[in-house]
Design a protein around this motif. Structure first.
Motif, PDB file in Angstrom:
ATOM      1  N   LYS A  35      -4.000   2.059 -18.189  1.00 47.34           N
ATOM      2  CA  LYS A  35      -3.765   0.622 -18.187  1.00 47.34           C
ATOM      3  C   LYS A  35      -3.739   0.109 -16.754  1.00 47.34           C
ATOM      4  CE  LYS A  35      -1.169   0.671 -22.470  1.00 47.34           C
ATOM      5  NZ  LYS A  35       0.147   0.512 -23.072  1.00 47.34           N
ATOM      6  N   THR A  36      -4.636  -0.799 -16.447  1.00 42.42           N
ATOM      7  CA  THR A  36      -4.663  -1.420 -15.134  1.00 42.42           C
ATOM      8  C   THR A  36      -4.733  -2.931 -15.312  1.00 42.42           C
ATOM      9  OG1 THR A  36      -7.070  -1.373 -14.954  1.00 42.42           O
ATOM     10  CG2 THR A  36      -5.884   0.560 -14.122  1.00 42.42           C
ATOM     11  N   ILE A  37      -4.641  -3.636 -14.218  1.00 41.01           N
ATOM     12  CA  ILE A  37      -4.667  -5.094 -14.274  1.00 41.01           C
ATOM     13  C   ILE A  37      -5.950  -5.594 -14.921  1.00 41.01           C
ATOM     14  CG2 ILE A  37      -4.921  -7.108 -12.774  1.00 41.01           C
ATOM     15  CD1 ILE A  37      -2.644  -5.892 -11.104  1.00 41.01           C
ATOM     16  N   LYS A  38      -7.063  -5.012 -14.568  1.00 43.11           N
ATOM     17  CA  LYS A  38      -8.343  -5.495 -15.079  1.00 43.11           C
ATOM     18  C   LYS A  38      -8.507  -5.252 -16.572  1.00 43.11           C
ATOM     19  CE  LYS A  38     -13.278  -5.398 -14.149  1.00 43.11           C
ATOM     20  NZ  LYS A  38     -14.311  -4.854 -13.260  1.00 43.11           N
ATOM     21  N   ASN A  39      -8.039  -4.124 -17.054  1.00 46.33           N
ATOM     22  CA  ASN A  39      -8.301  -3.816 -18.458  1.00 46.33           C
ATOM     23  C   ASN A  39      -7.133  -4.071 -19.399  1.00 46.33           C
ATOM     24  OD1 ASN A  39      -6.565  -1.589 -18.311  1.00 46.33           O
ATOM     25  ND2 ASN A  39      -8.202  -0.117 -18.099  1.00 46.33           N
ATOM     26  N   PHE A  40      -5.983  -4.438 -18.870  1.00 39.28           N
ATOM     27  CA  PHE A  40      -4.846  -4.582 -19.770  1.00 39.28           C
ATOM     28  C   PHE A  40      -4.094  -5.902 -19.664  1.00 39.28           C
ATOM     29  CE2 PHE A  40      -0.676  -3.519 -21.631  1.00 39.28           C
ATOM     30  CZ  PHE A  40      -1.123  -3.107 -22.874  1.00 39.28           C
ATOM     31  N   SER A  77       0.807  -1.226   0.000  1.00 40.88           N
ATOM     32  CA  SER A  77       0.000   0.000   0.000  1.00 40.88           C
ATOM     33  C   SER A  77       0.840   1.275   0.000  1.00 40.88           C
ATOM     34  CB  SER A  77      -0.968   0.010   1.186  1.00 40.88           C
ATOM     35  OG  SER A  77      -0.272   0.034   2.404  1.00 40.88           O
ATOM     36  N   ALA A  78       2.044   1.234   0.522  1.00 43.15           N
ATOM     37  CA  ALA A  78       2.878   2.431   0.539  1.00 43.15           C
ATOM     38  C   ALA A  78       3.128   2.954  -0.877  1.00 43.15           C
ATOM     39  CB  ALA A  78       4.208   2.145   1.232  1.00 43.15           C
ATOM     40  N   CYS A  79       3.225   2.054  -1.841  1.00 48.19           N
ATOM     41  CA  CYS A  79       3.448   2.464  -3.235  1.00 48.19           C
ATOM     42  C   CYS A  79       2.163   2.492  -4.054  1.00 48.19           C
ATOM     43  CB  CYS A  79       4.449   1.532  -3.908  1.00 48.19           C
ATOM     44  SG  CYS A  79       6.115   1.615  -3.215  1.00 48.19           S
ATOM     45  N   HIS A  80       1.325   1.472  -3.909  1.00 51.48           N
ATOM     46  CA  HIS A  80       0.147   1.321  -4.761  1.00 51.48           C
ATOM     47  C   HIS A  80      -1.124   1.912  -4.157  1.00 51.48           C
ATOM     48  CE1 HIS A  80       2.081  -1.035  -7.891  1.00 51.48           C
ATOM     49  NE2 HIS A  80       2.724  -1.695  -6.935  1.00 51.48           N
ATOM     50  N   GLY A  81      -1.012   2.502  -2.964  1.00 51.62           N
ATOM     51  CA  GLY A  81      -2.150   3.175  -2.350  1.00 51.62           C
ATOM     52  C   GLY A  81      -3.127   2.238  -1.669  1.00 51.62           C
ATOM     53  N   ASP A  82      -4.028   2.837  -0.916  1.00 50.27           N
ATOM     54  CA  ASP A  82      -5.049   2.066  -0.209  1.00 50.27           C
ATOM     55  C   ASP A  82      -5.911   1.301  -1.206  1.00 50.27           C
ATOM     56  OD1 ASP A  82      -4.136   3.009   2.219  1.00 50.27           O
ATOM     57  OD2 ASP A  82      -5.593   4.661   2.301  1.00 50.27           O
ATOM     58  N   ASN A  83      -6.102   0.032  -0.925  1.00 47.66           N
ATOM     59  CA  ASN A  83      -6.948  -0.838  -1.754  1.00 47.66           C
ATOM     60  C   ASN A  83      -6.535  -0.875  -3.219  1.00 47.66           C
ATOM     61  OD1 ASN A  83      -8.582  -1.448   0.531  1.00 47.66           O
ATOM     62  ND2 ASN A  83      -9.634   0.496   0.224  1.00 47.66           N
ATOM     63  N   GLY A  84      -5.286  -0.571  -3.505  1.00 44.38           N
ATOM     64  CA  GLY A  84      -4.778  -0.664  -4.869  1.00 44.38           C
ATOM     65  C   GLY A  84      -5.243   0.416  -5.810  1.00 44.38           C
ATOM     66  N   LYS A  85      -5.744   1.526  -5.283  1.00 41.90           N
ATOM     67  CA  LYS A  85      -6.299   2.599  -6.119  1.00 41.90           C
ATOM     68  C   LYS A  85      -5.237   3.523  -6.705  1.00 41.90           C
ATOM     69  CE  LYS A  85     -10.605   1.472  -5.259  1.00 41.90           C
ATOM     70  NZ  LYS A  85     -11.501   0.909  -6.230  1.00 41.90           N
ATOM     71  N   GLY A  86      -3.980   3.302  -6.336  1.00 37.38           N
ATOM     72  CA  GLY A  86      -2.893   4.102  -6.896  1.00 37.38           C
ATOM     73  C   GLY A  86      -2.242   4.986  -5.867  1.00 37.38           C
ATOM     74  N   GLY A  87      -0.965   5.150  -6.015  1.00 43.83           N
ATOM     75  CA  GLY A  87      -0.164   5.982  -5.130  1.00 43.83           C
ATOM     76  C   GLY A  87       1.013   6.470  -5.944  1.00 43.83           C
ATOM     77  N   THR A  88       2.223   6.336  -5.390  1.00 44.51           N
ATOM     78  CA  THR A  88       3.405   6.703  -6.162  1.00 44.51           C
ATOM     79  C   THR A  88       3.620   5.718  -7.304  1.00 44.51           C
ATOM     80  OG1 THR A  88       4.822   5.476  -4.643  1.00 44.51           O
ATOM     81  CG2 THR A  88       4.555   7.840  -4.232  1.00 44.51           C
ATOM     82  N   ALA A  89       3.085   4.504  -7.157  1.00 44.85           N
ATOM     83  CA  ALA A  89       3.127   3.498  -8.228  1.00 44.85           C
ATOM     84  C   ALA A  89       1.717   3.357  -8.811  1.00 44.85           C
ATOM     85  CB  ALA A  89       3.619   2.164  -7.679  1.00 44.85           C
ATOM     86  N   ALA A 126      -1.977   2.285 -10.197  1.00 41.09           N
ATOM     87  CA  ALA A 126      -3.177   1.692  -9.606  1.00 41.09           C
ATOM     88  C   ALA A 126      -3.267   0.237 -10.046  1.00 41.09           C
ATOM     89  CB  ALA A 126      -4.418   2.457 -10.057  1.00 41.09           C
ATOM     90  N   LEU A 127      -3.684  -0.612  -9.130  1.00 35.51           N
ATOM     91  CA  LEU A 127      -3.873  -2.032  -9.435  1.00 35.51           C
ATOM     92  C   LEU A 127      -5.342  -2.376  -9.572  1.00 35.51           C
ATOM     93  CD1 LEU A 127      -1.331  -3.434  -6.835  1.00 35.51           C
ATOM     94  CD2 LEU A 127      -0.943  -2.969  -9.261  1.00 35.51           C
ATOM     95  N   VAL A 128      -6.187  -1.507  -9.079  1.00 37.12           N
ATOM     96  CA  VAL A 128      -7.624  -1.743  -9.070  1.00 37.12           C
ATOM     97  C   VAL A 128      -8.318  -0.561  -9.734  1.00 37.12           C
ATOM     98  CG1 VAL A 128      -9.649  -2.099  -7.615  1.00 37.12           C
ATOM     99  CG2 VAL A 128      -7.433  -3.056  -6.927  1.00 37.12           C
ATOM    100  N   LEU A 182      -1.647 -12.352  -2.594  1.00 38.64           N
ATOM    101  CA  LEU A 182      -1.690 -11.016  -3.194  1.00 38.64           C
ATOM    102  C   LEU A 182      -2.400 -11.045  -4.548  1.00 38.64           C
ATOM    103  CD1 LEU A 182       1.860  -9.720  -2.273  1.00 38.64           C
ATOM    104  CD2 LEU A 182      -0.324  -8.712  -1.566  1.00 38.64           C
ATOM    105  N   THR A 183      -2.129 -12.074  -5.325  1.00 38.71           N
ATOM    106  CA  THR A 183      -2.809 -12.218  -6.615  1.00 38.71           C
ATOM    107  C   THR A 183      -4.308 -12.356  -6.396  1.00 38.71           C
ATOM    108  OG1 THR A 183      -0.833 -13.271  -7.541  1.00 38.71           O
ATOM    109  CG2 THR A 183      -2.890 -13.556  -8.751  1.00 38.71           C
ATOM    110  N   ALA A 184      -4.709 -13.172  -5.430  1.00 37.46           N
ATOM    111  CA  ALA A 184      -6.132 -13.353  -5.112  1.00 37.46           C
ATOM    112  C   ALA A 184      -6.749 -12.024  -4.674  1.00 37.46           C
ATOM    113  CB  ALA A 184      -6.301 -14.408  -4.027  1.00 37.46           C
ATOM    114  N   TYR A 185      -6.037 -11.282  -3.839  1.00 39.18           N
ATOM    115  CA  TYR A 185      -6.542  -9.995  -3.356  1.00 39.18           C
ATOM    116  C   TYR A 185      -6.768  -9.032  -4.526  1.00 39.18           C
ATOM    117  CZ  TYR A 185      -6.578  -5.392  -1.170  1.00 39.18           C
ATOM    118  OH  TYR A 185      -6.903  -4.118  -0.805  1.00 39.18           O
ATOM    119  N   ILE A 186      -5.800  -8.921  -5.396  1.00 43.27           N
ATOM    120  CA  ILE A 186      -5.900  -8.003  -6.528  1.00 43.27           C
ATOM    121  C   ILE A 186      -7.036  -8.423  -7.469  1.00 43.27           C
ATOM    122  CG2 ILE A 186      -4.698  -7.191  -8.610  1.00 43.27           C
ATOM    123  CD1 ILE A 186      -2.101  -7.334  -6.826  1.00 43.27           C
ATOM    124  N   LEU A 187      -7.132  -9.715  -7.739  1.00 44.50           N
ATOM    125  CA  LEU A 187      -8.221 -10.207  -8.594  1.00 44.50           C
ATOM    126  C   LEU A 187      -9.580  -9.946  -7.950  1.00 44.50           C
ATOM    127  CD1 LEU A 187      -6.631 -13.548  -9.839  1.00 44.50           C
ATOM    128  CD2 LEU A 187      -7.059 -11.492 -11.209  1.00 44.50           C
TER     129      LEU A 187
END
Length: 177
Positions: free
Chosen positions: A100-105, A71-83, A85-87, A136-141
């Motif tokens: 481009k995010t995991i879901k759409n790319f 979360s320090a890089c990708h933000g709370d709940n994967g919504k984006g931060g310095t790195a 967004a994963l969600v 982590l993969t399960a969480y992101i999915l």
């Protein structure tokens, strides 16, 4: 002046130098690597799941790991931060890399596992256990609403997750798969 005769001479000299260098003895630097050492770095995962290790994880387990290590890089709940967004629920509009995010790319769910295991966390790549990577993969999915909140990801279930943008990729070398 550069004439054809001089060009031919230069090519001959270059060929002679290269021939001598190729016949020279090697500098004997380093040491031969054994199969066990190679195997520890041979961690490629294919789209069909070939190469996935033993282990498993759930979104709930992944949420704890994510909060601690991601979360320090990708933000709370994967919504984006310095790195990145994963969600996200955004759809790709044009070719902007910012969208481009995991879901759409990402075309294959196994790619997520492979990338996390190889490169994350950024400051300590390859430091996560296989169970942590599955979690982590399960969480992101799950956060992307691609699997259920209680689904378990492992070598059998992960390759079965169908990514929404799967059909929109052109495989460059299909004969190599």
């Amino acid at each position: 002046m550069f004439t054809p005769k001089r060009a031919s001479f230069a090519a001959s000299v270059l060929l002679a130098m290269m021939s001598g260098a190729s016949l020279a003895e090697t500098p004997n630097l380093g040491k031969p690597i054994d199969e066990a050492a190679i195997a520890s770095w041979d961690i490629s995962i294919l789209p069909d799941g070939t190469g996935l290790p033993k282990g498993s994880g759930t979104p709930a387990q992944g949420a704890v790991i994510y909060a601690e290590k991601c979360s320090a890089c990708h933000g709370d709940n994967g919504k984006g931060g310095t790195a990145a967004a994963l969600v996200s629920d955004r759809k790709i509009d044009g070719i902007s890399a910012a969208q481009k995010t995991i879901k759409n790319f990402i075309g294959d769910s196994t790619t997520i596992f492979d990338f996390i295991r190889r490169a994350m966390p950024f400051q300590a790549p390859r430091s996560l256990t296989d169970d942590e990577v599955y979690a982590l993969t399960a969480y992101i999915l799950s956060e992307n609403k691609l699997i259920g909140a209680s689904d378990v990801m492992d070598a059998q279930t992960l390759p079965k997750v169908k990514m929404p943008n799967r059909g929109n990729f052109i495989i460059r070398f299909p004969d190599r798969i």
